[in-house]
Each structure stands twice: as C-alpha cells, then as structure tokens.
Scaffold this active site. Structure first.
Site, PDB file in Angstrom:
ATOM      1  N   ARG A 108     -10.738  -0.462  -0.907  1.00  0.00           N
ATOM      2  CA  ARG A 108      -9.788  -1.479  -1.370  1.00  0.00           C
ATOM      3  C   ARG A 108     -10.572  -2.749  -1.668  1.00  0.00           C
ATOM      4  O   ARG A 108     -11.286  -3.247  -0.798  1.00  0.00           O
ATOM      5  CB  ARG A 108      -8.720  -1.778  -0.310  1.00  0.00           C
ATOM      6  CG  ARG A 108      -7.918  -3.039  -0.614  1.00  0.00           C
ATOM      7  CD  ARG A 108      -6.743  -3.266   0.289  1.00  0.00           C
ATOM      8  NE  ARG A 108      -5.670  -2.335  -0.013  1.00  0.00           N
ATOM      9  CZ  ARG A 108      -4.398  -2.492   0.400  1.00  0.00           C
ATOM     10  NH1 ARG A 108      -4.058  -3.519   1.143  1.00  0.00           N
ATOM     11  NH2 ARG A 108      -3.490  -1.605   0.078  1.00  0.00           N
ATOM     12  N   HIS A 135      -3.157   0.475  -8.222  1.00  0.00           N
ATOM     13  CA  HIS A 135      -2.872   0.906  -6.840  1.00  0.00           C
ATOM     14  C   HIS A 135      -2.346   2.355  -6.894  1.00  0.00           C
ATOM     15  O   HIS A 135      -1.171   2.600  -6.632  1.00  0.00           O
ATOM     16  CB  HIS A 135      -1.838  -0.039  -6.223  1.00  0.00           C
ATOM     17  CG  HIS A 135      -1.726   0.059  -4.736  1.00  0.00           C
ATOM     18  ND1 HIS A 135      -2.577   0.816  -3.955  1.00  0.00           N
ATOM     19  CD2 HIS A 135      -0.845  -0.517  -3.866  1.00  0.00           C
ATOM     20  CE1 HIS A 135      -2.225   0.699  -2.696  1.00  0.00           C
ATOM     21  NE2 HIS A 135      -1.182  -0.098  -2.602  1.00  0.00           N
ATOM     22  N   GLN A 138      -0.351   4.344  -4.030  1.00  0.00           N
ATOM     23  CA  GLN A 138       1.024   3.845  -3.850  1.00  0.00           C
ATOM     24  C   GLN A 138       2.004   4.621  -4.748  1.00  0.00           C
ATOM     25  O   GLN A 138       3.120   4.931  -4.347  1.00  0.00           O
ATOM     26  CB  GLN A 138       1.060   2.353  -4.193  1.00  0.00           C
ATOM     27  CG  GLN A 138       2.428   1.720  -4.097  1.00  0.00           C
ATOM     28  CD  GLN A 138       2.920   1.567  -2.659  1.00  0.00           C
ATOM     29  OE1 GLN A 138       2.206   1.062  -1.823  1.00  0.00           O
ATOM     30  NE2 GLN A 138       4.122   2.018  -2.389  1.00  0.00           N
ATOM     31  N   ASP A 233       7.603  -6.437  -6.399  1.00  0.00           N
ATOM     32  CA  ASP A 233       6.436  -6.637  -5.542  1.00  0.00           C
ATOM     33  C   ASP A 233       6.288  -8.144  -5.335  1.00  0.00           C
ATOM     34  O   ASP A 233       6.925  -8.935  -6.050  1.00  0.00           O
ATOM     35  CB  ASP A 233       5.193  -6.032  -6.238  1.00  0.00           C
ATOM     36  CG  ASP A 233       3.920  -6.093  -5.389  1.00  0.00           C
ATOM     37  OD1 ASP A 233       4.011  -6.394  -4.174  1.00  0.00           O
ATOM     38  OD2 ASP A 233       2.828  -5.843  -5.938  1.00  0.00           O
ATOM     39  N   CYS A 274       6.586  -1.794  -2.703  1.00  0.00           N
ATOM     40  CA  CYS A 274       5.400  -1.246  -2.028  1.00  0.00           C
ATOM     41  C   CYS A 274       5.201  -1.842  -0.640  1.00  0.00           C
ATOM     42  O   CYS A 274       4.598  -1.210   0.223  1.00  0.00           O
ATOM     43  CB  CYS A 274       4.160  -1.497  -2.880  1.00  0.00           C
ATOM     44  SG  CYS A 274       3.944  -3.249  -3.288  1.00  0.00           S
ATOM     45  N   ARG A 319       3.498   7.045   2.252  1.00  0.00           N
ATOM     46  CA  ARG A 319       2.084   6.707   2.025  1.00  0.00           C
ATOM     47  C   ARG A 319       1.198   7.669   2.821  1.00  0.00           C
ATOM     48  O   ARG A 319       0.142   8.083   2.372  1.00  0.00           O
ATOM     49  CB  ARG A 319       1.781   5.259   2.437  1.00  0.00           C
ATOM     50  CG  ARG A 319       2.532   4.158   1.717  1.00  0.00           C
ATOM     51  CD  ARG A 319       2.258   4.100   0.243  1.00  0.00           C
ATOM     52  NE  ARG A 319       0.847   4.051  -0.073  1.00  0.00           N
ATOM     53  CZ  ARG A 319       0.040   2.992   0.071  1.00  0.00           C
ATOM     54  NH1 ARG A 319       0.525   1.858   0.501  1.00  0.00           N
ATOM     55  NH2 ARG A 319      -1.244   3.065  -0.248  1.00  0.00           N
TER      56      ARG A 319
HETATM   57  N1   CP Z   1       1.703  -1.133   0.064  1.00  0.00           N
HETATM   58  C1   CP Z   1       0.467  -1.373   0.581  1.00  0.00           C
HETATM   59  O1   CP Z   1      -0.566  -1.046   0.016  1.00  0.00           O
HETATM   60  O2   CP Z   1       0.504  -1.983   1.794  1.00  0.00           O
HETATM   61  P1   CP Z   1      -0.760  -2.495   2.628  1.00  0.00           P
HETATM   62  O3   CP Z   1      -1.310  -3.698   1.924  1.00  0.00           O
HETATM   63  O4   CP Z   1      -0.185  -2.825   3.985  1.00  0.00           O
HETATM   64  O5   CP Z   1      -1.785  -1.393   2.696  1.00  0.00           O
HETATM   65  N1  NVA Z   2       0.343  -6.610  -5.612  1.00  0.00           N
HETATM   66  C1  NVA Z   2       0.109  -6.620  -4.196  1.00  0.00           C
HETATM   67  C2  NVA Z   2       0.256  -5.237  -3.624  1.00  0.00           C
HETATM   68  C3  NVA Z   2       0.105  -5.163  -2.136  1.00  0.00           C
HETATM   69  C4  NVA Z   2       0.258  -3.765  -1.631  1.00  0.00           C
HETATM   70  C5  NVA Z   2      -1.282  -7.176  -3.905  1.00  0.00           C
HETATM   71  O1  NVA Z   2      -2.241  -6.799  -4.593  1.00  0.00           O
HETATM   72  O2  NVA Z   2      -1.403  -8.002  -2.999  1.00  0.00           O
END
Ligand code: CP
Ligand code: NVA
Length: 332
Positions: A108, A135, A138, A233, A274, A319
């Site tokens: 990530r 992502h 997700q 989101d 998400c 997830r």
């Molecule tokens: N939806 C998601 O990716 O959540 P986290 O940031 O908690 O991993």
């Molecule tokens: N768009 C958000 C998604 C988090 C799961 C971010 O990147 O922070």
C-alpha cells in the site's frame, strides 16, 4: 480452458479479464463458506508474505494478515516509516531483497508506478493494497457484496453511481470493475473531481465489449435515478494535504449520499462505502471539521450509513474472503 492465476501479480483490474475476475469472486465465496463453517483451509502452509504499508490501514491490513494466517502462512507487517525502503533503499533494491525472502508481497503506497516496480523486480506475486490511482482488492469485496444482495447472475445492466471525489483510487477502480463486469457506471461529482479522460476512454472501450455504459454527471439527482448501488468515499484521501478539506467540503457537499438521494434510486438500492467514513463527529477529523466548518456528516448522512440499505459491514467482512482468494489464487 480454466483460469490459472498462479504466479500473477494483482496490481490493477485493467490487467484482468472478466473471466479471471469472476473466478476470483467465486473463489472468495468458497472461502467465505469455509470460514463460516469453521473448516480449516491451511492450503499454503510453509509460505510467508510481507505486508508493506506506507499509509495506515484497518481493513486491508487485517484482511491480509488474518487471510494469510487462515491459509497457514506467516505474515510480516512492515508499517509506514519502519523499513529502509524509499529513504535509504530504492524500490528496485527493496524488491530484489524481498523477493528472496517472501513468497508474496502486499504493498500500500502512493504512485501506482511504485507497486508496478515492486512487481517487476521482486519476481514474486505482488498485491496492490491501495495506491493513489487504484484500490483493486476493494473492488472484489464490493462486487461480492452486491452479488450477495442481488444474486450472482443479476448484476449485469445494473447502475452503480459513485458520488463525490470521482477521481480517487476507489472511484477509478469502480469504473474499471463495472466496465469489466457489465455494470453501468456513473461518476457523479463536480467537474474538477471527475476521473481522468484517458482512464474514462480506456474504460469505455472495455464497456463496449461488455455492453455497459460509463456516464459522468454533475447532477446528484441524475446520478441517483435508476441506481441499484450508491457508493461514496471520503472527500480527502490519504496522502492529500489537510488544507484542501475546506474546498472539498464546499464543492462535494451537494454529493453527500442522503435519504433523499436514496429515494430517487431503485427501491431495492443499496449503499456501499469502502470505509473509513465520516458520517458523524465521533472521529478526531470528523470533530475537527465540525468545529471548523460546521459539517456534522460528510460524504454520507448518518441516517443512510446506519440504514438497512447500508451493506458497509458485510462489505468490510468481504475484504477478508476476497483478499484470501487473491493470495491463494496467485500463490497456489
Ligand atoms: N477500505 C480500506 O481499504 O480500509 P483500510 O484503509 O482500513 O484498509
Ligand atoms: N480514497 C481513500 C480510500 C481509503 C480506503 C484513500 O485513499 O484514503
């Protein structure tokens, strides 16, 4: 010929065929049944995976970690700022080292290019746990959740609308997965937050093949009308500067998913997110925004978030099952 994803990386859904995505979804449902029935599935005993996070996480980290343990694997978490990566060691060198020690690597981070580089040089399957652009894990959880509600063979032709920051990683990925699986995708937000033209064009090409559509609209009512899935989101994503909150609140408030919008959608429409979500003032950031700008709820009203149409916690649980499927399919 059957689908075989062994040895493949999972970097973005544009790299996968509809058949491959459906295979991962079926596998996810199988893993969910095994987990629910308490049937052990330590199919990957002896393997080890690295979980690299340059940004924070609750769901993705937990899903990879629990998923790896359920599959009998060892999992090593490398959190933000805790390795040599970036500051003292290039991604290429890091990748070459990690590939010698681990059977698979979750990453990530920020630019998509970084996760692609990790995959290029590590020689083992790499899974994108979120980048600025995409992502993809997700998406599997989102579609599995929708399949559970509407039926596996009853998603094609349904409309999914994303409200708000329609150019973030989640919105981009939804546009891709909808095009791949034949759902009509609608990006609903202000002009300045619309997805990049190049990605829209790429997705429209895919959508032509699957018989679906991609629509962009600035009108929230148009976005909601006829939608089966209303998705939103947070308005400021990880890695974006805190200073943009004020402007985002200003331009995105008309796109908050409210009961009024839900009522314009299909009668059986569901709400997805998400997570994490700012639907009340019970978070430090949520409270700060209330104190500074007077907004109690942001991308979704608390009422919708807690309503029966909201499937966000099923989605969060999914997830785990979907990420487990990705690890198994690529490592087996
Ligand atoms: N939806 C998601 O990716 O959540 P986290 O940031 O908690 O991993
Ligand atoms: N768009 C958000 C998604 C988090 C799961 C971010 O990147 O922070």
């Amino acid at each position: 010929m059957g689908v075989n994803l062994s040895g493949r990386s999972f970097l973005k859904l544009l790299d996968f065929t509809p058949e491959e995505i459906n295979y991962l979804l079926d596998l996810s449902a199988d893993f969910k049944h095994l987990k629910r029935a308490g049937v052990p599935h330590r199919y990957l005993e002896g393997k080890n995976v690295a979980l690299i996070f340059e940004k924070t996480s609750t769901r993705t980290r937990s899903a990879f970690e629990v998923g790896a343990m359920d599959l009998g694997m060892g999992a090593v978490y490398i959190g933000p700022g805790t390795s040599q990566m970036g500051a003292k060691e290039s991604m290429e060198d890091t990748a070459r080292v990690m590939g010698r020690m681990y059977d698979g690597i979750e990453y990530r981070g920020f630019a998509q290019e970084k996760v692609e580089e990790l995959a290029r040089y590590s020689g083992v399957p790499v899974w994108n746990g979120l980048t600025t652009e995409f992502h993809p894990t997700q998406m599997l959880a989102d579609i599995l959740t929708a399949q559970e509600v509407f039926g596996k063979h009853n998603l094609k032709g349904r409309k999914l609308t994303f409200f708000g920051d329609a150019q973030n990683n989640v919105a981009n990925s939804l546009m891709v997965v909808c095009a791949k699986l034949g759902l009509d995708f609608c990006a609903c937000g202000p002009k300045e937050q619309m997805p990049a033209e190049e990605l829209v064009a790429q997705c429209r090409k895919v959508a032509e093949e699957t018989g679906s559509t991609i629509t962009l609209t600035e009108d929230p009512e148009e976005g909601a009308r006829g939608a089966s899935i209303l998705y939103t989101d947070i308005w400021v994503s990880m890695g974006e500067p805190a200073e943009i909150w004020e402007h985002r609140i200003q331009i995105l408030s008309p796109y908050r998913v409210t009961k009024q919008l839900m009522m314009l959608a299909e009668p059986d429409a569901i709400f997805l997110h998400c997570l994490p979500s700012f639907h009340d003032t019970k978070t430090t950031v949520g409270l700060q925004m209330f104190e500074k700008f007077g907004v109690k709820e942001m991308e979704v009203s608390d009422e919708v978030f807690r309503s029966p149409a909201s499937k966000v916690f099923d989605e969060a649980e999914n997830r785990l099952h979907t990420i487990k499927a990705v690890m198994y399919a690529t490592l087996k």
